[in-house]
Design an enzyme around this catalytic site. Structure first.
Site, PDB file in Angstrom:
ATOM      1  N   ASP A 176       1.103  -0.977   0.153  1.00  0.00           N
ATOM      2  CA  ASP A 176      -0.527   0.287   0.316  1.00  0.00           C
ATOM      3  C   ASP A 176       0.692   1.568  -0.027  1.00  0.00           C
ATOM      4  OD1 ASP A 176      -2.539   1.382  -0.148  1.00  0.00           O
ATOM      5  OD2 ASP A 176      -2.559   1.109   2.176  1.00  0.00           O
ATOM      6  N   HIS A 259      -4.217   2.566  -7.382  1.00  0.00           N
ATOM      7  CA  HIS A 259      -6.214   2.694  -6.141  1.00  0.00           C
ATOM      8  C   HIS A 259      -6.696   2.292  -6.903  1.00  0.00           C
ATOM      9  CE1 HIS A 259      -3.322   2.868  -2.807  1.00  0.00           C
ATOM     10  NE2 HIS A 259      -4.209   2.448  -1.918  1.00  0.00           N
ATOM     11  N   HIS A 262      -7.184  -0.619  -8.185  1.00  0.00           N
ATOM     12  CA  HIS A 262      -6.996  -1.581  -6.950  1.00  0.00           C
ATOM     13  C   HIS A 262      -8.932  -2.272  -6.407  1.00  0.00           C
ATOM     14  CE1 HIS A 262      -9.420  -1.961  -2.432  1.00  0.00           C
ATOM     15  NE2 HIS A 262      -8.182  -2.570  -2.836  1.00  0.00           N
ATOM     16  N   HIS A 276      -5.701  -5.343   0.792  1.00  0.00           N
ATOM     17  CA  HIS A 276      -6.081  -4.564   0.116  1.00  0.00           C
ATOM     18  C   HIS A 276      -4.092  -4.361  -0.473  1.00  0.00           C
ATOM     19  CE1 HIS A 276      -6.614   0.115  -1.109  1.00  0.00           C
ATOM     20  NE2 HIS A 276      -5.496   0.442   0.158  1.00  0.00           N
TER      21      HIS A 276
HETATM   22 ZN   LIG Z   1      -4.918   2.701   0.198  1.00  0.00          ZN
END
Ligand SMILES: [Zn+2]
Length: 384
Positions: A176, A259, A262, A276
């Site tokens: 992340d 992101h 994601h 995540h």
């Molecule tokens: Zn994140």
């Protein structure tokens, strides 16, 4: 016309506290924030921190009231927690646990009109510091970002708790946090608006880059430390990079393709159950491909994040390059209007993104094979 006047801005939590056994000082730092805290933690987390939290709050003369967390930060769960805040007449709500608990509690604290605090027990995401929450459907599909007028009043991280957790949580946090610099760099180029509501400051961008530098230097020794459940200076640095630097860096430095990809991946059932940061790492690699980044940079990224224990192939997130329909659906979800992929300094079409996703399988397999790194193992999603 004032609303359209271009500004640069940076936002942050009021106080960040980090250290080994820091949880024993939670009561002291909560005292200025309220008299009637409500703690939200799931049974597993409460099982190993409940005792220390109770002792710390009692020593500070604060009552100890704990409610369970339902597992997914959905609109329904946020409403349930908001109701509990009212029921207990709490004046500060404290999330103890991972990113999902923290996001649900931030949204509930805001909805109830009280202060909110993050006490992450793992360093797996940069959710703890930000003034936004990611809301999912009850099935775990990305639904929306909710923005709040302020960040948490307090973020408190006990690095011994982070060291006691499985190493895969720290690896996810590294995934992340590495994305933060790639996305802030793209946002700097496009001058796009960040999650903080203005263009990036030098500060936000610099913190994103610092997070990247700290991780390249310390992530591998920090992973070793966590496998032995010990706190070392390298682990302390990685916890700060994953939590504070990445949190400030993504929020005030800007999100871009990683992101959004994601979020697109959450639309595929195959990826459910992955952390995540694991899905974000696929997003980072795909963003590098989309950017046409130097081959040496892409090679380094694949080798380094594979060593950290992050997925760098479709196989490892339950997909294959032949899943053309699935990959196209992911690319469509990642490029919907309002997604942060539109902060990239160039247009990204569904076709471009599908091609980039397809390409990472063969690319990563070759790089890993050349570096003597293990072949990817197929991710088998948990079915419910
Ligand atoms: Zn994140």
């Amino acid at each position: 016309m004032t609303e359209t006047t271009p500004i640069r801005t940076v936002i942050s939590p009021a106080r960040y506290v980090q250290g080994k056994n820091a949880i024993t000082r939670l009561g002291e730092f909560l005292t200025p924030l309220g008299n009637s805290p409500l703690l939200v933690a799931d049974d597993l987390v409460w099982g190993f921190v409940g005792h220390d939290v109770e002792a710390s709050l009692s020593a500070a003369g604060l009552p100890v009231i704990r409610e369970d967390f339902g597992g997914i930060p959905s609109a329904r769960e946020v409403d349930r927690l908001t109701g509990l805040i009212t029921q207990h007449s709490a004046d500060v709500v404290v999330a103890v646990g991972g990113g999902s608990t923290i996001d649900a509690v931030k949204a509930a604290g805001y909805a109830a009109g009280i202060r909110w605090v993050s006490v992450p027990t793992v360093a797996s995401t940069d959710a703890p510091t930000s003034a936004l929450a990611v809301i999912y459907t009850d099935e775990g599909v990305f639904e929306e970002y909710r923005f709040f007028p302020k960040n948490p009043d307090l973020v408190l991280v006990d690095t011994q708790l982070v060291a006691n957790a499985p190493a895969s949580f720290l690896a996810a946090g590294v995934g992340d946090a590495l994305a933060t610099w790639l996305e802030a760099r793209a946002t700097r180029q496009s001058n796009a608006t960040t999650m903080a509501g203005g263009m990036a400051t030098l500060t936000g961008t610099a913190l994103a880059q610092l997070s990247w530098d700290v991780l390249w230097e310390n992530a591998l020794p920090a992973m070793d430390a966590v496998r032995d459940n010990v706190v070392t200076p390298a682990l302390e640095k990685v916890v700060e990079a994953n939590t504070l630097l990445s949190g400030l860096g993504f929020e005030s430095g800007g999100l871009a393709a990683a992101h959004a990809i994601h979020n697109g991946l959450t639309a595929s059932d195959q990826t459910h159950g992955l952390a995540h940061g694991q899905k974000v790492n696929i997003g980072s690699l795909t963003q590098l491909v989309l950017e046409g980044a130097p081959t040496a940079d892409i090679t380094d990224f694949i080798e380094f994040t594979t060593r950290v224990g992050l997925p760098t192939t479709l196989t490892e997130v339950g997909l294959t390059p032949d899943d053309t329909d699935d990959l196209r659906r992911i690319a469509e979800a990642a490029t919907v209007g309002g997604e942060t992929i539109h902060n990239m300094p160039f247009e990204v079409s569904v076709g471009d993104l599908t091609s980039a996703l397809v390409s990472i399988e063969r690319l990563s397999r070759r790089v890993r094979s050349n570096a003597g790194l293990p072949e990817p193992e197929l991710y088998q999603p948990r079915h419910h």
